[in-house]
Design an enzyme around this catalytic site. Structure first.
Site, PDB file in Angstrom:
ATOM      1  N   ARG A  16      -0.751   5.272  -7.077  1.00 50.81           N
ATOM      2  CA  ARG A  16       0.343   4.459  -7.619  1.00 50.81           C
ATOM      3  C   ARG A  16      -0.140   3.789  -8.917  1.00 50.81           C
ATOM      4  NH1 ARG A  16      -0.032   2.981  -2.101  1.00 50.81           N
ATOM      5  NH2 ARG A  16       1.749   3.632  -0.823  1.00 50.81           N
ATOM      6  N   GLU A  25      12.819  11.773  -3.696  1.00 56.84           N
ATOM      7  CA  GLU A  25      13.112  10.509  -3.019  1.00 56.84           C
ATOM      8  C   GLU A  25      14.578  10.101  -3.146  1.00 56.84           C
ATOM      9  OE1 GLU A  25      10.602   7.509  -4.820  1.00 56.84           O
ATOM     10  OE2 GLU A  25      10.552   8.636  -6.691  1.00 56.84           O
ATOM     11  N   HIS A  36       6.942  -9.328   5.850  1.00 56.85           N
ATOM     12  CA  HIS A  36       5.593  -9.103   5.339  1.00 56.85           C
ATOM     13  C   HIS A  36       4.555  -9.240   6.447  1.00 56.85           C
ATOM     14  CE1 HIS A  36       2.284  -9.100   2.466  1.00 56.85           C
ATOM     15  NE2 HIS A  36       1.811 -10.179   3.060  1.00 56.85           N
ATOM     16  N   ARG A  47       0.921   9.487  -9.746  1.00 61.48           N
ATOM     17  CA  ARG A  47       2.343   9.234  -9.977  1.00 61.48           C
ATOM     18  C   ARG A  47       2.476   8.400 -11.240  1.00 61.48           C
ATOM     19  NH1 ARG A  47       5.665   5.960  -5.541  1.00 61.48           N
ATOM     20  NH2 ARG A  47       4.499   4.205  -6.432  1.00 61.48           N
ATOM     21  N   ASN A  77      10.289   6.887   2.176  1.00 63.83           N
ATOM     22  CA  ASN A  77      10.787   5.508   2.195  1.00 63.83           C
ATOM     23  C   ASN A  77      12.113   5.405   1.435  1.00 63.83           C
ATOM     24  OD1 ASN A  77       8.308   5.145   3.337  1.00 63.83           O
ATOM     25  ND2 ASN A  77       7.485   3.845   1.732  1.00 63.83           N
ATOM     26  N   ASP A  78      12.091   5.815   0.170  1.00 60.99           N
ATOM     27  CA  ASP A  78      13.316   5.751  -0.631  1.00 60.99           C
ATOM     28  C   ASP A  78      14.325   6.811  -0.209  1.00 60.99           C
ATOM     29  OD1 ASP A  78      12.997   3.527  -2.190  1.00 60.99           O
ATOM     30  OD2 ASP A  78      12.082   4.577  -3.870  1.00 60.99           O
ATOM     31  N   CYS A  90       4.610  11.708   1.342  1.00 56.30           N
ATOM     32  CA  CYS A  90       3.732  10.572   1.050  1.00 56.30           C
ATOM     33  C   CYS A  90       4.340   9.233   1.429  1.00 56.30           C
ATOM     34  CB  CYS A  90       3.338  10.552  -0.429  1.00 56.30           C
ATOM     35  SG  CYS A  90       4.727  10.266  -1.548  1.00 56.30           S
TER      36      CYS A  90
END
Length: 544
Positions: free
Chosen positions: A296, A433, A189, A334, A456-457, A504
């Site tokens: 989101r 994704e 993080h 989304r 990302n996914d 994205c």
């Protein structure tokens, strides 16, 4: 001067005085107690748990809307674990059975939890071991009245054995020049936040609490992962020059805010923003985005601790506000992407061994159509007030799109019958994704109005690498040939069907991947608003 080689985690340079934060250790001298003292130690545990809960609830409240959406999700998870009766009973039982004090029990139980997590043959669960260390440390800090990092009044470089999410929340980021840690990877993080803020970070600095002294001068090279302890005047001067050069580059980037993104040879690229709530829109407008490529919406469901679902009216007002503020520019909403690492209490998603492959996103929505219909109805009503588009996450087959279209048709008919203003023919697109969606892109393009690639996914699933697992972090590579091949296939399918294909994921806002994405045929990039000027500048210097 002493030169210390570490591991680069976040790029950049810093020169300043050290603040060495001595992290409260879970390890301590074992203290045996009598049977008569067990009740007192259990009361210490109960007070510590309550105080830790309040501390985490405050962190959650801070991160609703104005704070970090990633931090919000992290602290929601922390609260759920602290509330877990099994964890509480494990500590209490350890005190009673082993006849040891609170500190000893917390340290031993924490060690066992961490070892158990690391022993599991599952990358996702192994990565959660670090979270358990942070949670047990928060409980121990609560018992000792340890408030964590002391507030600073001047700029500083933070040095500590480890930096957790709660530690980062306590820091005034405007004063933070850099971070040094013994342990912490690029996926921690602190590392993610450091990169977002442009703060250099170096990990792998051994014996940090004894080797470095408070207020000593230090220079950090985040590019090379080198730390200069008590540097010479000449070296300090050279790094001040490097810092000034970076500031000049940032200023040069800002000159591109008002310019359209276009390559040297005239190829236009749309630059969109990712947001998590209506409060983010002002930053989008300041950075002159071409639209919002990813709203989101699940973060609306996380407000109030996620203990109650947002009403149709609350959602409608939020969506309408964003559409009106964007004044006709496209906004892609989304639909609810719950599950995975976003556990929303009010949805009652059962615990799963592997939540990233479980009941999440469109799968949850199509099984719980009452929740889904409420959101779709709010979106379709709000779409009257702007250029709205709806996007479905985690799609793997065309049937999921068809079922959503059927729900939308029913909602539109119902609204019209009740004389409620509602938008018809709102474009319905999908997130690409999963490898399944990327491979089947040509077929999915027959049902979808647009594609948006969530890199990302897509990277995580294609390479079978949990991007949150520090032990295999080097394997997580968005530019892997397999990932790029899937992106090219999606773009080709989109072009053949005459639908837009944007990206994205984090790749979109990283200049290291800009040229590769454009050469794959991508012509729309959606990112954090803060990254837009640099991406526009990068595009302007490219020729395809």
């Amino acid at each position: 001067m002493k030169t210390i080689q570490g591991t680069p985690v976040s790029n950049g340079y810093a020169v300043g005085q050290l603040y060495v934060y001595k992290t409260l250790s879970l390890e301590c001298e074992r203290v045996a107690i009598s049977a008569e003292r067990v009740a007192e130690e259990k009361r210490t545990l109960a007070r510590a748990l309550e105080k830790a809960k309040e501390s985490v609830k405050n962190l959650i409240a801070h991160n609703v809307g104005s704070g970090s959406k990633d931090a919000y999700a992290i602290f929601e998870g922390y609260l759920e674990i602290i509330n877990d009766e099994e964890l509480q009973n494990d500590i209490a039982t350890y005190i009673e059975d082993k006849l040891v004090n609170f500190d000893t029990a917390v340290g031993d139980v924490a060690k066992q939890y961490v070892e158990d997590m690391l022993a599991i043959d599952d990358a996702y669960l192994q990565a959660r071991a670090e979270d358990f260390k942070q949670i047990f440390r928060l409980i121990k800090m609560a018992a000792h009245g340890d408030e964590g990092i002391v507030a600073r009044t001047s700029k500083f470089i933070l040095a500590a054995k480890e930096i957790g999410p709660a530690d980062m929340e306590a820091i005034d980021k405007s004063l933070l020049l850099g971070i040094l840690v013994e342990s912490g990877s690029k996926t921690s993080h602190a590392a993610i936040l450091s990169r977002a803020l442009g703060i250099p970070m170096v990990s792998g600095i051994e014996h940090i609490e004894t080797m470095l002294a408070n207020n000593a001068e230090c220079a950090i090279d985040g590019e090379a992962g080198v730390v200069y302890y008590e540097p010479t005047a000449e070296l300090v001067a050279s790094y001040h020059k490097k810092i000034a050069t970076l500031a000049e580059e940032a200023a040069a980037d800002k000159a591109y805010i008002d310019k359209p993104a276009r390559t040297k040879d005239g190829t236009a690229v749309a630059i969109y923003a990712n947001i998590g709530s209506e409060e983010d829109v002002d930053e989008v407008l300041e950075n002159k985005a071409d639209g919002i490529g990813l709203f989101r919406t699940e973060f609306l469901f996380m407000k109030n601790g996620g203990i109650s679902l947002p009403s149709e009216e609350a959602q409608f007002k939020a969506y309408k506000y964003v559409l009106e503020k964007m004044e006709g520019k496209p906004v892609i909403f989304r639909t609810l992407d719950a599950g995975g690492d976003k556990n929303i209490e009010a949805l009652h998603i059962p615990p799963e061994a592997n939540p990233f492959l479980g009941l999440r996103a469109i799968r949850f929505c199509l099984q719980h159509t009452d929740v889904f219909r409420t959101q779709l109805r709010a979106l379709l009503r709000a779409a009257v007030y702007g250029n709205a588009r709806i996007m479905l996450p985690m799609i793997i087959m065309s049937e999921e799109i068809a079922k959503t279209k059927s729900l939308i048709a029913d909602i539109v008919a119902d609204c019209k019958a009740s004389n409620i203003p509602v938008a018809e023919n709102v474009p319905l697109g999908i997130m690409i994704e999963t490898p399944a969606a990327a491979v089947m892109a040509e077929q999915l393009a027959k049902e979808a109005a647009f594609f948006n690639i969530g890199t990302n996914d897509l990277t995580q699933y294609t390479l079978a690498v949990d991007r949150g697992n520090e032990t295999i972090a080097p394997l997580y590579n968005e530019a892997h040939p397999a990932v790029l091949a899937l992106i090219e296939n999606v773009v080709r399918a989109g072009n053949n069907a005459g639908i837009s294909v944007d990206v994205c994921g984090e790749m979109a806002g990283n200049i290291a991947f800009t040229e590769q994405l454009l050469k794959c045929g991508v012509r729309g990039l959606s990112m954090s608003a803060i990254n837009m000027p640099k991406i526009k500048h990068t595009i302007a210097e490219l020729s395809l």
